[in-house]
Write a protein that holds these residues in place. Structure first.
Motif, PDB file in Angstrom:
ATOM      1  N   PRO A  65       0.823  -1.204   0.000  1.00  0.00           N
ATOM      2  CA  PRO A  65       0.000   0.000   0.000  1.00  0.00           C
ATOM      3  C   PRO A  65       0.865   1.265   0.000  1.00  0.00           C
ATOM      4  CG  PRO A  65      -0.430  -1.360   1.947  1.00  0.00           C
ATOM      5  CD  PRO A  65       0.678  -2.002   1.207  1.00  0.00           C
ATOM      6  N   LEU A  66       0.366   2.321  -0.609  1.00  0.00           N
ATOM      7  CA  LEU A  66       1.048   3.608  -0.554  1.00  0.00           C
ATOM      8  C   LEU A  66       0.764   4.196   0.830  1.00  0.00           C
ATOM      9  CD1 LEU A  66       2.728   5.791  -1.950  1.00  0.00           C
ATOM     10  CD2 LEU A  66       0.581   6.798  -2.764  1.00  0.00           C
ATOM     11  N   GLN A  67       1.742   4.069   1.719  1.00  0.00           N
ATOM     12  CA  GLN A  67       1.578   4.449   3.115  1.00  0.00           C
ATOM     13  C   GLN A  67       1.393   5.951   3.281  1.00  0.00           C
ATOM     14  OE1 GLN A  67       1.499   2.293   5.894  1.00  0.00           O
ATOM     15  NE2 GLN A  67       1.320   0.755   4.312  1.00  0.00           N
ATOM     16  N   ALA A  68       0.544   6.305   4.218  1.00  0.00           N
ATOM     17  CA  ALA A  68       0.333   7.702   4.602  1.00  0.00           C
ATOM     18  C   ALA A  68       0.688   7.832   6.071  1.00  0.00           C
ATOM     19  CB  ALA A  68      -1.127   8.094   4.369  1.00  0.00           C
ATOM     20  N   ALA A  69       1.136   8.993   6.445  1.00  0.00           N
ATOM     21  CA  ALA A  69       1.424   9.258   7.861  1.00  0.00           C
ATOM     22  C   ALA A  69       0.115   9.255   8.644  1.00  0.00           C
ATOM     23  CB  ALA A  69       2.118  10.603   7.995  1.00  0.00           C
ATOM     24  N   GLU A  70       0.206   8.953   9.929  1.00  0.00           N
ATOM     25  CA  GLU A  70      -1.000   8.922  10.778  1.00  0.00           C
ATOM     26  C   GLU A  70      -1.740  10.244  10.783  1.00  0.00           C
ATOM     27  OE1 GLU A  70      -1.248   7.255  14.627  1.00  0.00           O
ATOM     28  OE2 GLU A  70       0.209   5.691  14.167  1.00  0.00           O
ATOM     29  N   ASP A  71      -0.997  11.335  10.624  1.00  0.00           N
ATOM     30  CA  ASP A  71      -1.625  12.656  10.643  1.00  0.00           C
ATOM     31  C   ASP A  71      -1.861  13.220   9.240  1.00  0.00           C
ATOM     32  OD1 ASP A  71       1.018  13.087   9.983  1.00  0.00           O
ATOM     33  OD2 ASP A  71       1.313  14.744  11.372  1.00  0.00           O
ATOM     34  N   ALA A  72      -1.787  12.357   8.222  1.00  0.00           N
ATOM     35  CA  ALA A  72      -2.001  12.812   6.844  1.00  0.00           C
ATOM     36  C   ALA A  72      -3.404  13.387   6.697  1.00  0.00           C
ATOM     37  CB  ALA A  72      -1.802  11.647   5.875  1.00  0.00           C
ATOM     38  N   SER A  79      -7.385  11.063  -0.563  1.00  0.00           N
ATOM     39  CA  SER A  79      -7.950  10.831   0.761  1.00  0.00           C
ATOM     40  C   SER A  79      -7.087   9.798   1.468  1.00  0.00           C
ATOM     41  CB  SER A  79      -9.400  10.348   0.654  1.00  0.00           C
ATOM     42  OG  SER A  79      -9.479   9.174  -0.139  1.00  0.00           O
ATOM     43  N   VAL A  80      -7.383   9.585   2.735  1.00  0.00           N
ATOM     44  CA  VAL A  80      -6.613   8.647   3.545  1.00  0.00           C
ATOM     45  C   VAL A  80      -7.542   7.528   3.998  1.00  0.00           C
ATOM     46  CG1 VAL A  80      -5.169   8.385   5.582  1.00  0.00           C
ATOM     47  CG2 VAL A  80      -5.139  10.531   4.310  1.00  0.00           C
ATOM     48  N   VAL A  81      -7.074   6.285   3.844  1.00  0.00           N
ATOM     49  CA  VAL A  81      -7.829   5.090   4.202  1.00  0.00           C
ATOM     50  C   VAL A  81      -7.157   4.453   5.411  1.00  0.00           C
ATOM     51  CG1 VAL A  81      -8.430   2.764   3.426  1.00  0.00           C
ATOM     52  CG2 VAL A  81      -8.494   4.675   1.812  1.00  0.00           C
ATOM     53  N   LYS A  82      -7.950   4.114   6.420  1.00  0.00           N
ATOM     54  CA  LYS A  82      -7.397   3.406   7.580  1.00  0.00           C
ATOM     55  C   LYS A  82      -7.485   1.915   7.302  1.00  0.00           C
ATOM     56  CE  LYS A  82      -7.322   3.347  12.553  1.00  0.00           C
ATOM     57  NZ  LYS A  82      -7.807   3.998  13.753  1.00  0.00           N
ATOM     58  N   ARG A  83      -6.345   1.234   7.388  1.00  0.00           N
ATOM     59  CA  ARG A  83      -6.271  -0.200   7.116  1.00  0.00           C
ATOM     60  C   ARG A  83      -6.602  -1.003   8.380  1.00  0.00           C
ATOM     61  NH1 ARG A  83      -4.170  -1.864   2.676  1.00  0.00           N
ATOM     62  NH2 ARG A  83      -2.992  -3.592   3.577  1.00  0.00           N
ATOM     63  N   SER A  87      -2.731   1.077  10.192  1.00  0.00           N
ATOM     64  CA  SER A  87      -1.885   1.951   9.377  1.00  0.00           C
ATOM     65  C   SER A  87      -2.760   2.735   8.397  1.00  0.00           C
ATOM     66  CB  SER A  87      -0.817   1.137   8.635  1.00  0.00           C
ATOM     67  OG  SER A  87      -1.417   0.285   7.676  1.00  0.00           O
ATOM     68  N   MET A  88      -2.177   3.763   7.829  1.00  0.00           N
ATOM     69  CA  MET A  88      -2.905   4.629   6.915  1.00  0.00           C
ATOM     70  C   MET A  88      -2.366   4.452   5.502  1.00  0.00           C
ATOM     71  SD  MET A  88      -4.879   5.831   9.162  1.00  0.00           S
ATOM     72  CE  MET A  88      -5.724   7.291   8.627  1.00  0.00           C
ATOM     73  N   GLN A  89      -3.269   4.611   4.527  1.00  0.00           N
ATOM     74  CA  GLN A  89      -2.939   4.415   3.121  1.00  0.00           C
ATOM     75  C   GLN A  89      -3.571   5.533   2.308  1.00  0.00           C
ATOM     76  OE1 GLN A  89      -4.464   0.692   1.636  1.00  0.00           O
ATOM     77  NE2 GLN A  89      -3.651   0.994  -0.406  1.00  0.00           N
ATOM     78  N   TRP A  90      -2.856   6.000   1.294  1.00  0.00           N
ATOM     79  CA  TRP A  90      -3.401   7.015   0.406  1.00  0.00           C
ATOM     80  C   TRP A  90      -4.360   6.393  -0.593  1.00  0.00           C
ATOM     81  CZ3 TRP A  90      -3.385  11.870   1.500  1.00  0.00           C
ATOM     82  CH2 TRP A  90      -2.340  12.426   2.240  1.00  0.00           C
ATOM     83  N   TYR A  92      -6.799   7.620  -4.195  1.00  0.00           N
ATOM     84  CA  TYR A  92      -7.047   8.628  -5.221  1.00  0.00           C
ATOM     85  C   TYR A  92      -8.477   8.462  -5.699  1.00  0.00           C
ATOM     86  CZ  TYR A  92      -6.499  11.318  -9.534  1.00  0.00           C
ATOM     87  OH  TYR A  92      -6.636  12.240 -10.542  1.00  0.00           O
ATOM     88  N   LYS A  93      -9.257   9.506  -5.553  1.00  0.00           N
ATOM     89  CA  LYS A  93     -10.681   9.478  -5.896  1.00  0.00           C
ATOM     90  C   LYS A  93     -11.368   8.286  -5.232  1.00  0.00           C
ATOM     91  CE  LYS A  93     -10.212  12.104 -10.137  1.00  0.00           C
ATOM     92  NZ  LYS A  93     -10.418  12.170 -11.591  1.00  0.00           N
ATOM     93  N   GLY A  94     -10.979   8.021  -3.980  1.00  0.00           N
ATOM     94  CA  GLY A  94     -11.582   6.952  -3.185  1.00  0.00           C
ATOM     95  C   GLY A  94     -10.980   5.576  -3.384  1.00  0.00           C
ATOM     96  N   HIS A  95     -10.073   5.425  -4.345  1.00  0.00           N
ATOM     97  CA  HIS A  95      -9.464   4.120  -4.635  1.00  0.00           C
ATOM     98  C   HIS A  95      -8.096   4.018  -3.947  1.00  0.00           C
ATOM     99  CE1 HIS A  95     -12.487   3.290  -7.696  1.00  0.00           C
ATOM    100  NE2 HIS A  95     -12.328   4.543  -8.089  1.00  0.00           N
ATOM    101  N   PRO A  96      -7.950   3.088  -2.994  1.00  0.00           N
ATOM    102  CA  PRO A  96      -6.646   2.901  -2.357  1.00  0.00           C
ATOM    103  C   PRO A  96      -5.558   2.644  -3.396  1.00  0.00           C
ATOM    104  CG  PRO A  96      -8.334   1.731  -1.145  1.00  0.00           C
ATOM    105  CD  PRO A  96      -8.972   2.199  -2.427  1.00  0.00           C
TER     106      PRO A  96
END
Length: 123
Positions: A65-72, A79-83, A87-90, A92-96
């Motif tokens: 997954p394209l990792q995002a920081a916890e505070d992204a 957008s940011v998706v919680k796995r 962990s957090m994942q970026w 694009y237009k709702g698609h992880p």
């Protein structure tokens, strides 16, 4: 410059870097694609639903997954998706978004069409 001007400049730079898109647009044989910070192609997975990843364990080893920081913070089309593991994942237009371990250099798109459910992410 006075102290207030320097502080304002620093705050502007910090805010603009924090708001930078998590992906870039790169060139590939398939045209323009989204890439990570190292220029590696990003992919979407048909089995994901809007804002929810379905790629875990072995899947996530092959498709990191394209990792995002916890505070992204979400911005624009990102957008940011919680796995499941917290962990957090970026997305694009709702698609992880994911990379593919078999891509070896920027511009590779070997993951496009894998099992008919993986596709390059297009801007």
């Amino acid at each position: 410059m006075n102290k207030q001007t320097v502080i304002a400049l620093v705050l502007t730079l910090v805010a603009s870097s924090a708001m930078a898109d998590p992906a870039m647009v790169g060139d590939s044989k398939l045209g323009k694609v989204l890439t990570d910070g190292q220029g590696m192609t990003l992919y979407t997975f048909d089995k994901d639903s809007a804002g929810v990843s379905q790629c875990y364990e072995q899947c996530a080893k092959a498709w990191p997954p394209l990792q995002a920081a916890e505070d992204a913070v979400a911005a624009g089309d990102y957008s940011v998706v919680k796995r499941e593991d917290g962990s957090m994942q970026w997305a694009y237009k709702g698609h992880p978004l994911y990379t593919w371990v078999k891509d070896s250099q920027p511009g590779d798109t070997t993951g496009d069409g894998v099992k008919g459910v993986w596709h390059v992410a297009k801007p």
